[in-house]
Design an enzyme around this catalytic site. Sequence first.
Site, short mmCIF file in Angstrom:
data_model
loop_
_atom_site.label_atom_id
_atom_site.label_comp_id
_atom_site.label_asym_id
_atom_site.label_seq_id
_atom_site.Cartn_x
_atom_site.Cartn_y
_atom_site.Cartn_z
N LYS A 13 0.83 -1.21 0.00
CA LYS A 13 0.00 0.00 0.00
C LYS A 13 0.86 1.26 0.00
O LYS A 13 0.61 2.19 -0.76
CB LYS A 13 -0.92 0.04 1.23
CG LYS A 13 -1.88 -1.12 1.34
CD LYS A 13 -2.83 -0.94 2.52
CE LYS A 13 -2.14 -0.91 3.88
NZ LYS A 13 -1.61 -2.21 4.32
N ARG A 88 -9.78 1.33 8.26
CA ARG A 88 -9.41 -0.06 8.50
C ARG A 88 -10.53 -0.83 9.19
O ARG A 88 -10.40 -2.02 9.43
CB ARG A 88 -8.19 -0.07 9.43
CG ARG A 88 -6.94 -0.73 8.89
CD ARG A 88 -5.92 -0.63 10.00
NE ARG A 88 -4.70 -1.32 9.73
CZ ARG A 88 -3.63 -0.76 9.16
NH1 ARG A 88 -3.65 0.48 8.75
NH2 ARG A 88 -2.53 -1.45 9.02
N ARG A 127 11.58 -6.95 5.33
CA ARG A 127 11.19 -5.56 5.07
C ARG A 127 12.05 -4.59 5.86
O ARG A 127 12.30 -4.77 7.05
CB ARG A 127 9.71 -5.38 5.44
CG ARG A 127 9.28 -3.93 5.42
CD ARG A 127 7.83 -3.80 5.13
NE ARG A 127 7.03 -3.64 6.34
CZ ARG A 127 5.77 -3.19 6.31
NH1 ARG A 127 5.18 -2.91 5.17
NH2 ARG A 127 5.11 -3.07 7.43
N ARG A 160 11.08 -2.50 11.27
CA ARG A 160 10.02 -1.96 12.09
C ARG A 160 9.76 -2.88 13.29
O ARG A 160 9.74 -4.10 13.12
CB ARG A 160 8.74 -1.83 11.26
CG ARG A 160 8.23 -0.42 11.18
CD ARG A 160 7.18 -0.26 10.16
NE ARG A 160 5.93 -0.93 10.54
CZ ARG A 160 4.82 -0.85 9.81
NH1 ARG A 160 4.82 -0.16 8.70
NH2 ARG A 160 3.72 -1.47 10.20
N ARG A 171 -1.47 -9.12 13.08
CA ARG A 171 -1.95 -8.08 12.18
C ARG A 171 -2.73 -8.66 11.00
O ARG A 171 -3.71 -8.08 10.53
CB ARG A 171 -0.78 -7.22 11.69
CG ARG A 171 -0.33 -6.21 12.75
CD ARG A 171 1.11 -5.79 12.60
NE ARG A 171 1.38 -5.11 11.35
CZ ARG A 171 2.59 -5.01 10.80
NH1 ARG A 171 3.62 -5.58 11.38
NH2 ARG A 171 2.75 -4.37 9.67
P1 ADP Z 1 0.71 -2.17 8.00
O1 ADP Z 1 -0.25 -1.78 6.90
O2 ADP Z 1 2.03 -2.62 7.48
O3 ADP Z 1 0.11 -3.11 9.01
P2 ADP Z 1 0.64 0.54 9.09
O4 ADP Z 1 1.89 1.31 9.04
O5 ADP Z 1 -0.47 0.93 8.20
O6 ADP Z 1 1.09 -0.96 8.88
O7 ADP Z 1 0.06 0.52 10.58
C1 ADP Z 1 0.85 0.15 11.68
C2 ADP Z 1 -0.01 0.00 12.93
O8 ADP Z 1 -0.64 1.27 13.24
C3 ADP Z 1 -1.17 -0.97 12.78
O9 ADP Z 1 -0.78 -2.32 13.03
C4 ADP Z 1 -2.14 -0.43 13.85
O10 ADP Z 1 -1.75 -0.80 15.15
C5 ADP Z 1 -1.98 1.07 13.74
N1 ADP Z 1 -2.94 1.65 12.77
C6 ADP Z 1 -2.64 2.23 11.57
N2 ADP Z 1 -3.75 2.64 10.93
C7 ADP Z 1 -4.79 2.30 11.73
C8 ADP Z 1 -6.21 2.43 11.62
N3 ADP Z 1 -6.80 2.99 10.54
N4 ADP Z 1 -6.98 1.97 12.64
C9 ADP Z 1 -6.43 1.41 13.72
N5 ADP Z 1 -5.11 1.25 13.89
C10 ADP Z 1 -4.28 1.68 12.91
#
Ligand code: ADP
Length: 218
Positions: A13, A88, A127, A160, A171
């Site tokens: 993404k 999400r 990653r 990360r 996740r």
């Molecule tokens: P990835 O898509 O690789 O899981 P992100 O960088 O988008 O990682 O998000 C990292 C973390 O931040 C998620 O695992 C979650 O804990 C939190 N997070 C990000 N966006 C949201 C969201 N829209 N709602 C709830 N938690 C979120």
Amino acid sequence: MRLIMLGAPGAGKGTQSTFFAERLNIPHISSGHLFRKNITEKTELGKEVQEIISRGELVPDRIVIAMMMERILQRDCGRGYILDGFPRTYEQATALKHALLEYGEQIDHALSLEVPDELIKKRMPSRLVCPDCDTSYSALNNPPLVPGVCDRCGAQLVTRADDNEETVSKRLETFHNETEPLKDYYRRKGILIEVDGTKNPDEVYKDIVRALVHHGNH
Ligand code: ADP
Ligand code: ZN
């Protein structure tokens, strides 16, 4: 153009969002990046979400919604934006919809990057991410030009904290339970575009452009 990126963690993404943000000259807004920035800067918000994120759980809707709506309403978003990692949950999707409606706006397309769990689990351990600009790299299909160094800003790449095997499984589970149902939500609205995310980033990008043209809005 207002776009949403859907897809599992590690589906690509962020990478695709960066391509589009540059091409369309609109902001790329990543909820994960905004959280990580707050954590590094030790803000109140950062302290509130740090533990939750390290466990691989979702940050409560009200916190995410407030943070993202504040960002979306800034001036540079007037011509559109790409949302990466938000919405999400169903709750977040409806909150976004209603907030936009107040301005007579709506999301144009939701792009879903399709990648099987098995490939995600292979991608994640390798990653690397830039702590400054949040660009992701993968030894598998998009390594940095100079090993360990960010192509875009020259910073030293890191792993990360939430990319370990256990958290990735958590996740993925959360993704299937909470986020994947949003595909149906956007499909019913007629704005869902599904793209094979297993190819290399340039090919995925071309496929998305082709799909957008096909949908008659580019
Ligand atoms: P990835 O898509 O690789 O899981 P992100 O960088 O988008 O990682 O998000 C990292 C973390 O931040 C998620 O695992 C979650 O804990 C939190 N997070 C990000 N966006 C949201 C969201 N829209 N709602 C709830 N938690 C979120
Ligand atoms: Zn960088």
